[in-house]
Design a protein around this motif. Structure first.
Motif, PDB file in Angstrom:
ATOM      1  N   GLN A   6       0.828  -1.188   0.000  1.00  0.00           N
ATOM      2  CA  GLN A   6       0.000   0.000   0.000  1.00  0.00           C
ATOM      3  C   GLN A   6       0.866   1.242   0.000  1.00  0.00           C
ATOM      4  OE1 GLN A   6      -1.462  -0.352   4.535  1.00  0.00           O
ATOM      5  NE2 GLN A   6      -1.639   1.715   3.683  1.00  0.00           N
ATOM      6  N   ASN A  22      -3.269   3.962  -2.329  1.00  0.00           N
ATOM      7  CA  ASN A  22      -3.244   2.748  -3.144  1.00  0.00           C
ATOM      8  C   ASN A  22      -3.058   1.497  -2.304  1.00  0.00           C
ATOM      9  OD1 ASN A  22      -3.540   4.128  -5.590  1.00  0.00           O
ATOM     10  ND2 ASN A  22      -1.338   4.464  -5.752  1.00  0.00           N
ATOM     11  N   CYS A  23      -3.633   0.415  -2.791  1.00  0.00           N
ATOM     12  CA  CYS A  23      -3.465  -0.886  -2.145  1.00  0.00           C
ATOM     13  C   CYS A  23      -3.530  -1.970  -3.201  1.00  0.00           C
ATOM     14  CB  CYS A  23      -4.544  -1.129  -1.092  1.00  0.00           C
ATOM     15  SG  CYS A  23      -4.482  -2.772  -0.341  1.00  0.00           S
ATOM     16  N   THR A  24      -2.482  -2.750  -3.310  1.00  0.00           N
ATOM     17  CA  THR A  24      -2.477  -3.917  -4.179  1.00  0.00           C
ATOM     18  C   THR A  24      -2.041  -5.121  -3.370  1.00  0.00           C
ATOM     19  OG1 THR A  24      -0.205  -3.474  -4.894  1.00  0.00           O
ATOM     20  CG2 THR A  24      -1.980  -2.616  -6.283  1.00  0.00           C
ATOM     21  N   TYR A  25      -2.322  -6.297  -3.888  1.00  0.00           N
ATOM     22  CA  TYR A  25      -2.027  -7.484  -3.098  1.00  0.00           C
ATOM     23  C   TYR A  25      -1.572  -8.631  -3.991  1.00  0.00           C
ATOM     24  CZ  TYR A  25      -6.576  -9.084  -4.750  1.00  0.00           C
ATOM     25  OH  TYR A  25      -7.628  -9.452  -5.544  1.00  0.00           O
ATOM     26  N   GLN A  26      -0.881  -9.552  -3.362  1.00  0.00           N
ATOM     27  CA  GLN A  26      -0.520 -10.823  -3.986  1.00  0.00           C
ATOM     28  C   GLN A  26      -0.864 -11.892  -2.968  1.00  0.00           C
ATOM     29  OE1 GLN A  26       3.731 -10.071  -4.808  1.00  0.00           O
ATOM     30  NE2 GLN A  26       3.261 -10.346  -6.968  1.00  0.00           N
ATOM     31  N   HIS A  68     -10.989  -4.739  -7.159  1.00  0.00           N
ATOM     32  CA  HIS A  68     -10.770  -5.151  -8.551  1.00  0.00           C
ATOM     33  C   HIS A  68      -9.820  -6.348  -8.548  1.00  0.00           C
ATOM     34  CE1 HIS A  68     -12.874  -1.819 -10.365  1.00  0.00           C
ATOM     35  NE2 HIS A  68     -12.157  -0.944  -9.691  1.00  0.00           N
ATOM     36  N   LYS A  69     -10.372  -7.521  -8.651  1.00  0.00           N
ATOM     37  CA  LYS A  69      -9.545  -8.724  -8.610  1.00  0.00           C
ATOM     38  C   LYS A  69      -8.686  -8.831  -9.860  1.00  0.00           C
ATOM     39  CE  LYS A  69     -12.439 -11.344  -5.421  1.00  0.00           C
ATOM     40  NZ  LYS A  69     -13.179 -12.609  -5.153  1.00  0.00           N
ATOM     41  N   SER A  71      -7.002  -6.583 -11.271  1.00  0.00           N
ATOM     42  CA  SER A  71      -5.753  -5.842 -11.058  1.00  0.00           C
ATOM     43  C   SER A  71      -5.231  -6.004  -9.632  1.00  0.00           C
ATOM     44  CB  SER A  71      -5.957  -4.362 -11.362  1.00  0.00           C
ATOM     45  OG  SER A  71      -6.992  -3.823 -10.547  1.00  0.00           O
ATOM     46  N   SER A  72      -5.867  -6.871  -8.868  1.00  0.00           N
ATOM     47  CA  SER A  72      -5.449  -7.134  -7.476  1.00  0.00           C
ATOM     48  C   SER A  72      -5.333  -5.836  -6.682  1.00  0.00           C
ATOM     49  CB  SER A  72      -4.102  -7.881  -7.445  1.00  0.00           C
ATOM     50  OG  SER A  72      -4.188  -9.107  -8.115  1.00  0.00           O
ATOM     51  N   SER A  73      -6.372  -5.025  -6.745  1.00  0.00           N
ATOM     52  CA  SER A  73      -6.301  -3.720  -6.089  1.00  0.00           C
ATOM     53  C   SER A  73      -7.552  -3.441  -5.270  1.00  0.00           C
ATOM     54  CB  SER A  73      -6.097  -2.613  -7.120  1.00  0.00           C
ATOM     55  OG  SER A  73      -7.241  -2.481  -7.931  1.00  0.00           O
ATOM     56  N   HIS A  75      -8.053   0.223  -3.795  1.00  0.00           N
ATOM     57  CA  HIS A  75      -7.602   1.573  -3.466  1.00  0.00           C
ATOM     58  C   HIS A  75      -8.671   2.327  -2.679  1.00  0.00           C
ATOM     59  CE1 HIS A  75      -4.480   0.534  -6.202  1.00  0.00           C
ATOM     60  NE2 HIS A  75      -5.160   0.811  -7.312  1.00  0.00           N
TER      61      HIS A  75
END
Lengths: 117, 114
Positions: A6, A22-26, A68-69, A71-73, A75
């Protein structure tokens, strides 16, 4: 496992202007839900938003986020920042290794938002 | 009134001393957690408990152990505290074990190990 990335560190915005964290994940886990937690000065973290539905907008206290799966986000946004929004914000995801096991929450490292007059 | 409590709120210990942090909740939540919070590192999970005597390691369990003998009570124990365990410790609880529910956090314990 899970990894949440993030916006980190210090974020400063002027009152009345928009803010986006922003926040993205794996993850290799079975993901269950996504959260934004907010922590005001000298207080405990508390949930701000929660979502488990792809492409559905979630709103609370003027903040919104859409999972949004693709884009793995996940936000966090607000159209007009207020002085009272100054706080520490954490993105988090809840997942489990496999069906039948317990879940756990993985947090990003947090972003300190300061809204200035 | 749904609440998570932590005792003590502030604690100063010397290196090598034992530390007991206590957490209680009045919501009959199945799952309870211990985190530590350090600047720049965020909230790091130490242990999870899915119910009485059903505890699992989190991401940083080394140097800590836990005990949960009643659903409403979850303890964090530091045997022979170290200076790098100086931190703010948060307890949390959530309904069920499925992971959909939000976590409710206690007010935190600020531990200083000298």
């Amino acid at each position: 496992g899970d990894s949440v990335t993030q916006t980190e560190g210090l974020v400063t915005v002027t009152e009345g202007l928009p803010v986006k964290l922003n926040c993205t994940y794996q993850t290799t886990y079975l993901t269950i839900a996504f959260f934004w937690y907010v922590q005001y000065l000298n207080e405990a973290p508390q949930v701000l938003l929660r979502s488990s539905t792809d492409n559905k907008r979630t709103e609370h206290q003027g903040f919104h986020a859409t999972l949004h799966k693709s884009s793995s986000s996940f936000h966090l946004q607000k159209s007009s920042a207020q002085l009272s929004d100054s706080a520490l914000y954490y993105c988090a995801l809840s997942g489990r290794m496999q069906q039948g096991t317990g879940s756990k929450l993985s947090f990003g490292k947090g972003a300190k938002l300061t809204v200035s007059p | 009134d749904m609440k998570v409590t932590q005792m003590p709120r502030y604690l100063i210990k010397r290196m090598g001393e034992n530390v007991l942090l206590e957490c209680g909740q009045d919501m009959s939540h199945e799952t309870m957690y211990w985190y530590r919070q350090d600047p720049g590192l965020g909230l790091q999970l130490i242990y999870i408990s899915y119910d009485v005597d059903s505890n699992s390691e989190g991401d940083i369990p080394k140097g800590y152990r836990v005990s949960r003998k009643k659903r409403e009570h979850f303890s964090l124990i530091l045997d022979s505290a170290k200076t790098n365990q100086t931190s703010v410790y948060f307890c949390a609880s959530s309904l069920g074990t499925g992971g959909y529910a939000e976590q409710f956090f206690g007010p935190g314990t600020r531990l200083t190990v000298l």
